[in-house]
Design a protein around this motif. Structure first.
Motif, PDB file in Angstrom:
ATOM      1  N   ARG A   1      -8.586   0.652  -1.386  1.00  0.00           N
ATOM      2  CA  ARG A   1      -8.304  -0.088  -2.619  1.00  0.00           C
ATOM      3  C   ARG A   1      -9.141  -1.358  -2.693  1.00  0.00           C
ATOM      4  O   ARG A   1      -9.688  -1.689  -3.738  1.00  0.00           O
TER       5      ARG A   1
ATOM      6  N   GLU B   1     -11.700  -2.029  -5.703  1.00  0.00           N
ATOM      7  CA  GLU B   1     -11.448  -3.183  -6.576  1.00  0.00           C
ATOM      8  C   GLU B   1     -12.317  -4.388  -6.241  1.00  0.00           C
ATOM      9  O   GLU B   1     -12.223  -5.411  -6.907  1.00  0.00           O
TER      10      GLU B   1
ATOM     11  N   ARG C   1      -5.385   3.168   3.081  1.00  0.00           N
ATOM     12  CA  ARG C   1      -5.199   3.030   1.634  1.00  0.00           C
ATOM     13  C   ARG C   1      -5.640   1.653   1.136  1.00  0.00           C
ATOM     14  O   ARG C   1      -6.319   1.525   0.124  1.00  0.00           O
TER      15      ARG C   1
ATOM     16  N   GLY D   1       0.784  -1.223   0.000  1.00  0.00           N
ATOM     17  CA  GLY D   1       0.000   0.000   0.000  1.00  0.00           C
ATOM     18  C   GLY D   1       0.820   1.280   0.000  1.00  0.00           C
ATOM     19  O   GLY D   1       0.265   2.376   0.008  1.00  0.00           O
TER      20      GLY D   1
END
Length: 187
Positions: free
Chosen positions: A128, A132, A124, A11
């Motif tokens: 993500r 995703e 983070r 990350g």
């Protein structure tokens, strides 16, 4: 020759920054996962050996990963340099890499560690995962990955600092600012 290692916890932005830097320098980004998959797809000797472990759900041992890295570093597109992203992950792998490079008359120019506080990394990675749709990345697994990084990979900082080629770069900030900090370390 630009021979660079990108380090940092999951990350930290290694992949993003690696792509930018490789485009700027005209060198290949060598990601362990990518070259493992390519070696398997191409049916190389090391790729077939890696496939046996992967098919069994096991981690590919260092000896195979190192063999695949060695095969990759002698390809023509690496003659002006390369950026290793995700390798080495341990001091043992770093020692093996140094031996490979030494036989080719090469050495690592710069090991860049992107430094980001754990709380920022957690935020983070959770973001993500949400973007995703990665259900395997939850707070528990992320903390486990960070713990593994701190235990196995963090000692590489001392390894490269002792060689005099470690750069610590603040990985918090906007993309362009971090890129400029990295470029300054390579100047």
């Amino acid at each position: 020759m630009n021979s660079i290692i990108f380090m940092g916890p999951p990350g930290a932005g290694k992949g993003t920054q690696a792509k930018i830097l490789c485009d700027t320098l005209g060198i290949p980004q060598i990601s362990t996962g990518d070259i493992l998959r390519a070696a398997v797809k191409n049916g190389t000797q090391m790729g077939l050996e890696a496939k046996r472990y992967m098919d069994a759900g096991d981690l590919v041992p260092d000896s195979v990963v190192i063999g695949i890295i060695k095969d990759r570093l002698v390809e023509p597109d690496c003659k002006n340099g390369f950026l290793l992203d995700g390798f080495p992950r341990t001091v043992e792998q770093a020692d093996a890499l140094d031996k490979i490079l030494s036989t080719e008359g090469l050495k690592i120019k710069r090991a860049i560690n992107l430094e980001v506080p754990d709380q920022e990394l957690l935020e983070r990675l959770l973001k993500r995962a949400e973007i995703e749709g990665r259900s395997d990345d939850n707070e528990t697994t992320i903390k486990s990955r960070l713990e593994t990084y701190n235990k196995k990979t963090l000692p590489l900082l001392d390894y490269y600092a002792a060689k005099g080629n470690l750069s610590r770069v603040n990985g918090v900030g906007n993309l362009d600012t971090v890129t400029k900090l990295i470029e300054k370390e390579l100047a």
